[in-house]
Enzyme design. Structure first.
Site, PDB file in Angstrom:
ATOM      1  N   GLU A  91       0.814  -1.208   0.000  1.00 19.56           N
ATOM      2  CA  GLU A  91       0.000   0.000   0.000  1.00 19.56           C
ATOM      3  C   GLU A  91       0.855   1.270   0.000  1.00 19.56           C
ATOM      4  O   GLU A  91       1.963   1.300   0.533  1.00 19.56           O
ATOM      5  CB  GLU A  91      -0.932   0.013   1.215  1.00 19.56           C
ATOM      6  N   CYS A 104       3.433   8.782   0.822  1.00 16.67           N
ATOM      7  CA  CYS A 104       3.934   7.877   1.862  1.00 16.67           C
ATOM      8  C   CYS A 104       4.235   6.535   1.200  1.00 16.67           C
ATOM      9  O   CYS A 104       3.321   5.812   0.797  1.00 16.67           O
ATOM     10  CB  CYS A 104       2.879   7.733   2.953  1.00 16.67           C
ATOM     11  N   CYS A 111       6.328  -6.241   7.466  1.00 25.62           N
ATOM     12  CA  CYS A 111       7.401  -5.654   8.272  1.00 25.62           C
ATOM     13  C   CYS A 111       7.814  -6.650   9.348  1.00 25.62           C
ATOM     14  O   CYS A 111       6.981  -7.359   9.911  1.00 25.62           O
ATOM     15  CB  CYS A 111       6.926  -4.352   8.916  1.00 25.62           C
ATOM     16  N   CYS A 115       5.797  -3.912  15.566  1.00 23.66           N
ATOM     17  CA  CYS A 115       5.397  -2.870  16.518  1.00 23.66           C
ATOM     18  C   CYS A 115       3.916  -3.047  16.863  1.00 23.66           C
ATOM     19  O   CYS A 115       3.077  -3.215  15.981  1.00 23.66           O
ATOM     20  CB  CYS A 115       5.646  -1.485  15.933  1.00 23.66           C
ATOM     21  N   CYS A 118       1.078  -0.777  15.287  1.00 21.06           N
ATOM     22  CA  CYS A 118       1.072  -0.654  13.820  1.00 21.06           C
ATOM     23  C   CYS A 118       0.416  -1.872  13.176  1.00 21.06           C
ATOM     24  O   CYS A 118       0.819  -3.016  13.434  1.00 21.06           O
ATOM     25  CB  CYS A 118       2.506  -0.487  13.320  1.00 21.06           C
ATOM     26  N   GLY A 164       6.729  -1.388   6.255  1.00 21.63           N
ATOM     27  CA  GLY A 164       8.116  -1.817   6.336  1.00 21.63           C
ATOM     28  C   GLY A 164       9.007  -0.871   7.109  1.00 21.63           C
ATOM     29  O   GLY A 164       8.669   0.282   7.366  1.00 21.63           O
ATOM     30  N   GLU A 165      10.166  -1.383   7.505  1.00 21.11           N
ATOM     31  CA  GLU A 165      11.228  -0.606   8.149  1.00 21.11           C
ATOM     32  C   GLU A 165      12.241  -0.241   7.053  1.00 21.11           C
ATOM     33  O   GLU A 165      12.982  -1.106   6.575  1.00 21.11           O
ATOM     34  CB  GLU A 165      11.892  -1.431   9.253  1.00 21.11           C
ATOM     35  N   SER A 196      11.700   7.287   7.865  1.00 18.48           N
ATOM     36  CA  SER A 196      11.336   6.981   9.247  1.00 18.48           C
ATOM     37  C   SER A 196      11.901   5.625   9.641  1.00 18.48           C
ATOM     38  O   SER A 196      11.893   4.680   8.848  1.00 18.48           O
ATOM     39  CB  SER A 196       9.812   6.979   9.400  1.00 18.48           C
ATOM     40  N   SER A 219      10.983   6.881  15.202  1.00 18.37           N
ATOM     41  CA  SER A 219       9.783   6.472  15.936  1.00 18.37           C
ATOM     42  C   SER A 219      10.181   6.222  17.385  1.00 18.37           C
ATOM     43  O   SER A 219      10.725   5.166  17.715  1.00 18.37           O
ATOM     44  CB  SER A 219       9.189   5.197  15.319  1.00 18.37           C
ATOM     45  N   LEU A 220       9.914   7.190  18.241  1.00 18.41           N
ATOM     46  CA  LEU A 220      10.354   7.093  19.638  1.00 18.41           C
ATOM     47  C   LEU A 220       9.248   6.480  20.504  1.00 18.41           C
ATOM     48  O   LEU A 220       9.438   5.443  21.114  1.00 18.41           O
ATOM     49  CB  LEU A 220      10.748   8.488  20.133  1.00 18.41           C
ATOM     50  N   ASN A 295      -4.097   5.977  15.854  1.00 18.99           N
ATOM     51  CA  ASN A 295      -5.127   5.634  14.881  1.00 18.99           C
ATOM     52  C   ASN A 295      -5.506   4.164  15.056  1.00 18.99           C
ATOM     53  O   ASN A 295      -4.661   3.281  14.936  1.00 18.99           O
ATOM     54  CB  ASN A 295      -4.614   5.869  13.455  1.00 18.99           C
ATOM     55  N   CYS A 338      -1.480   7.028   9.711  1.00 17.09           N
ATOM     56  CA  CYS A 338      -0.266   6.473  10.306  1.00 17.09           C
ATOM     57  C   CYS A 338      -0.572   5.209  11.107  1.00 17.09           C
ATOM     58  O   CYS A 338      -1.437   5.206  11.985  1.00 17.09           O
ATOM     59  CB  CYS A 338       0.373   7.534  11.207  1.00 17.09           C
TER      60      CYS A 338
END
Length: 345
Positions: A91, A104, A111, A115, A118, A164-165, A196, A219-220, A295, A338
């Site tokens: 996507e 984006c 991924c 996380c 996500c 993905g990372e 990111s 991404s903290l 979200n 996000c």
């Protein structure tokens, strides 16, 4: 088997042409044709006949196929589902602002970071995307705009914040950036590209030498190790304090800063104590904080805080003199916001 034209940066293309005793000036013509003019058909003008035959015999100019398109009724965001040649899907999202767009991009099918906040992480990792599949997302989205929203085909910002990372697929992402940055191609400025990362240290250590100038977003999401371990499991292998040490060593231009992304989750990381700790660890750094209200997605264990809580959190950060923005949510009605991307859903 033909190789994809879109896997080559400008230098690669010049080298291939020279190695085959062809005039490398064709590289400028081809980059202008496919990246500036965004033409899908193969270029046939201003190229020598022997070069043209070589290109036809050795290069594939196809792009990822658009499977479905979803348009937000709320804010005109556009989510694409692309079908890749092996049947996998990924996507991509166009985010509108003043008849211009940020795109984006995804860098992997699924991924590996898993996380918890996500939706993409629920897919697991299927494979890395090639450079051509990354660049192809951009080109197909531009062509869709030209056809469906003529006059609005201006994609000014590129953010690697999709599935993905990105630093887990460093080489393909790096080459895609080189193509976007090329003066012969799309000519997107360094300051308009942001990558990111969840804190993948092997990629961060390559950053300074291989993609300097491109913007970094970390991404903290929590300044406390135990909470960050839950949100970002890779934190157990690459703890936040080690990640921040590497990030601090990345050279920045005069007006550049590091963006720190912080997803606010109700009753989890949205307290004044969370804000104070975050302010403490980022104070004095060339930092910019993006506060992202969580979200929701199907079967998510988390909820979004109310606006008062979000604003109180920001007010605490303001006392540390750190520029902070509460990011508005776009595209959530089509699961394009996000953390909501999942090509299996």
């Amino acid at each position: 088997m033909k190789q994809s034209f879109y896997n080559l940066n400008f230098s690669d293309l010049e080298t291939v042409l020279r190695q085959n005793d062809l005039n490398d000036s064709a590289a400028s013509v081809l980059f202008n044709w496919h990246y500036k003019k965004k033409e899908k058909a193969q270029c046939t003008t201003n190229i020598a006949k022997d070069s043209l035959v070589f290109l036809q015999d050795n290069f594939d100019f196809s792009l990822p196929e658009i499977d479905t398109v979803q348009e937000s009724n709320k804010d005109r965001s556009v989510k694409f589902l692309f079908r890749l040649k092996d049947g996998h899907k990924v996507e991509t999202v166009l985010i509108p602002f003043h008849k211009k767009y940020s795109i984006c991009l995804s860098s992997q099918v699924g991924c590996a970071m898993n996380c918890s906040f996500c939706f993409t992480g629920k897919q697991g990792l299927k494979r890395n995307l090639t450079t051509s599949e990354i660049v192809g997302q951009f080109l197909q989205a531009w062509l869709w705009l030209a056809k469906n929203r003529p006059g609005e085909e201006r994609i000014l910002n590129v953010v690697f914040m999709g599935q993905g990372e990105p630093l887990h697929n460093f080489d393909a992402v790096k080459k895609a950036c080189e193509i976007f940055l090329s003066q012969h191609g799309t000519s997107i400025g360094f300051q308009k590209i942001t990558i990111s990362t969840a804190g993948y240290i092997p990629g961060l250590k390559r950053w300074s030498q291989e993609i300097p100038g491109v913007n970094l977003a970390l991404s903290l999401h929590s300044p406390f190790e135990e909470k960050r371990n839950e949100l970002i499991p890779i934190n157990k292998k690459y703890p936040l304090d080690e990640v921040l040490k590497v990030v601090d060593q990345i050279p920045l231009s005069k007006k550049q800063f590091i963006t720190y992304e912080y997803i606010l989750i109700k009753h989890f990381n949205d307290s004044p104590d969370d804000a104070k700790k975050l302010g403490t660890i980022l104070a004095g750094k060339r930092a910019y904080i993006n506060l992202i209200p969580f979200n929701t997605f199907p079967e998510s264990p988390y909820q979004c805080p109310d606006l008062d809580t979000i604003e109180r959190f920001k007010a605490v950060l303001d006392t540390y003199k750190i520029p902070t923005l509460i990011r508005g949510t776009k595209g959530d009605d089509v699961l394009a916001a996000c953390g909501q991307l999942n090509s299996k859903y």
